[in-house]
Design a protein around this motif. Structure first.
Motif, PDB file in Angstrom:
ATOM      1  N   TYR A   1     -11.922   5.952   6.124  1.00 57.48           N
ATOM      2  CA  TYR A   1     -12.594   6.625   5.062  1.00 57.48           C
ATOM      3  C   TYR A   1     -13.380   5.783   3.615  1.00 57.48           C
ATOM      4  O   TYR A   1     -14.448   6.784   3.123  1.00 57.48           O
TER       5      TYR A   1
ATOM      6  N   THR B   1      -2.596   5.821   5.534  1.00 59.47           N
ATOM      7  CA  THR B   1      -2.444   4.041   5.727  1.00 59.47           C
ATOM      8  C   THR B   1      -2.596   4.023   7.307  1.00 59.47           C
ATOM      9  O   THR B   1      -3.614   4.327   7.895  1.00 59.47           O
TER      10      THR B   1
ATOM     11  N   LEU C   1      -4.808  12.540  -2.245  1.00 62.03           N
ATOM     12  CA  LEU C   1      -4.928  11.586  -0.870  1.00 62.03           C
ATOM     13  C   LEU C   1      -3.916  10.429  -0.319  1.00 62.03           C
ATOM     14  O   LEU C   1      -4.276   9.750  -1.288  1.00 62.03           O
TER      15      LEU C   1
ATOM     16  N   ALA D   1      -8.032   3.707   9.475  1.00 59.59           N
ATOM     17  CA  ALA D   1      -8.000   4.660   9.054  1.00 59.59           C
ATOM     18  C   ALA D   1      -8.714   4.587   7.605  1.00 59.59           C
ATOM     19  O   ALA D   1      -9.444   5.476   6.915  1.00 59.59           O
TER      20      ALA D   1
END
Lengths: 211, 211
Positions: free
Chosen positions: B74, B66, B63, B70
């Motif tokens: 995560y 950028t 995975l 974001a």
């Protein structure tokens, strides 16, 4: 209960939220914000609607959300639509953030300076500087769209609804679809979506009201 | 597996991601991006790491994500930390977007123009224009922080890790903590977090390397 979106036609940021609401099939209605007569600077707006003085603001019962990307996320959470599946959600969020950081922020500012400020107040060195930054953003987007119909995955997402925010407006700010064939094709895909509307048709208020 | 963050000390956007990773207790390590020697413009970086040519880039196994906001999302999804509970998540996202739109985008650009461009290349009209936009952003943040220790709720969230991104740097760009008492107090709260580090201590690379 009908969701209310405080918005006005000239705002590409409001358009991003309105488009997400409309194409997701939620029951919503626009509430006109008289931005050009100073409504967002009034004490009432700052107290009742948004202390940041921005539009759009979405109100759904007791819940109030500002920033188009946050409203889009709410619409996705409510409907399951347009947010990307699995890890693609990070790609969608990435492009929404990129748009806020590099594209809409610069496009909205440049369009405002070139069209909604009196000519004698326009900062003549700032406009080409911002247009230079924007050109880099168009290059990134155009390059990404090569071989793709949508920014993330096989269908429209908040990434598309965000990045297109300022790109349908007629007022000049240095963006010409003819210069960017991939962006042009992608914008046609957005326009072909069932129920798509131009910002001046989706929300109340447009420059001809003030002509 | 250790998460890798492609980053460099001067990047406030990278700092936002690094801070979120570090304070969430995930196992991560920085990978130095030699931005000032043009690494992000190389074909290898554009092909292998990020076609947008930006940092930070997080890699966790297969995975790759950028955009700092974001990456923060995560980290929150992995750890349950710093994302806001219930509807507060929209408030956190709102401030992350606001920061990208109004604060970090402008602060990063202004700091770059004033410190990392040769003096003869500095656009003299652009800098005060951006500083004017930034002043409005500082006012909004300072006003919001009155009576609050954190931007959203009772503890640190991604909203804090995002908005502080450029505010600890020593290079001048027109921000002085002494001018903004509520921002100053809030930044002290961030600095007092267990494990907090300054960007030049958290990530490799800083201006003295090039002195």
């Amino acid at each position: 209960m009908t969701i209310k979106l405080h918005c006005f036609g000239e705002s590409g940021n409001a358009y991003k939220a309105a488009l997400a609401l409309d194409l997701s099939g939620l029951d919503w209605e626009p509430v006109f914000v008289d931005f050009f007569n100073g409504e967002t600077r009034t004490t009432e707006y700052r107290t009742e609607i948004n202390p940041m003085g921005e539009a759009p603001v979405m109100v759904d019962g007791d819940l109030k959300i500002t920033q188009s990307g946050a409203i889009q996320q709410y619409v996705t959470d409510r409907t399951g639509k347009h947010g990307g599946a699995g890890d693609a959600k990070y790609e969608v969020l990435r492009w929404v953030l990129w748009d806020n950081h590099k594209l809409s922020s610069m496009a909205g500012m440049t369009r405002f300076l070139m069209n909604f400020l009196p000519e004698e107040k326009r900062p003549t060195e700032v406009i080409p500087f911002l247009q230079g930054r924007l050109k880099t953003a168009y290059q990134v987007l155009d390059g990404h769209l090569k071989g793709r119909d949508w920014i993330v995955g096989d269908g429209p997402t908040n990434a598309d609804f965000s990045c297109c925010g300022y790109l349908f407006y007629p007022e000049p700010f240095g963006f010409d679809r003819a210069d960017w064939p991939e962006i042009d094709r992608w914008l046609s895909n957005v326009q072909a979506l069932d129920g798509w509307k131009h910002p001046y048709d989706l929300m109340p208020g447009n420059p001809s009201d003030r002509a």
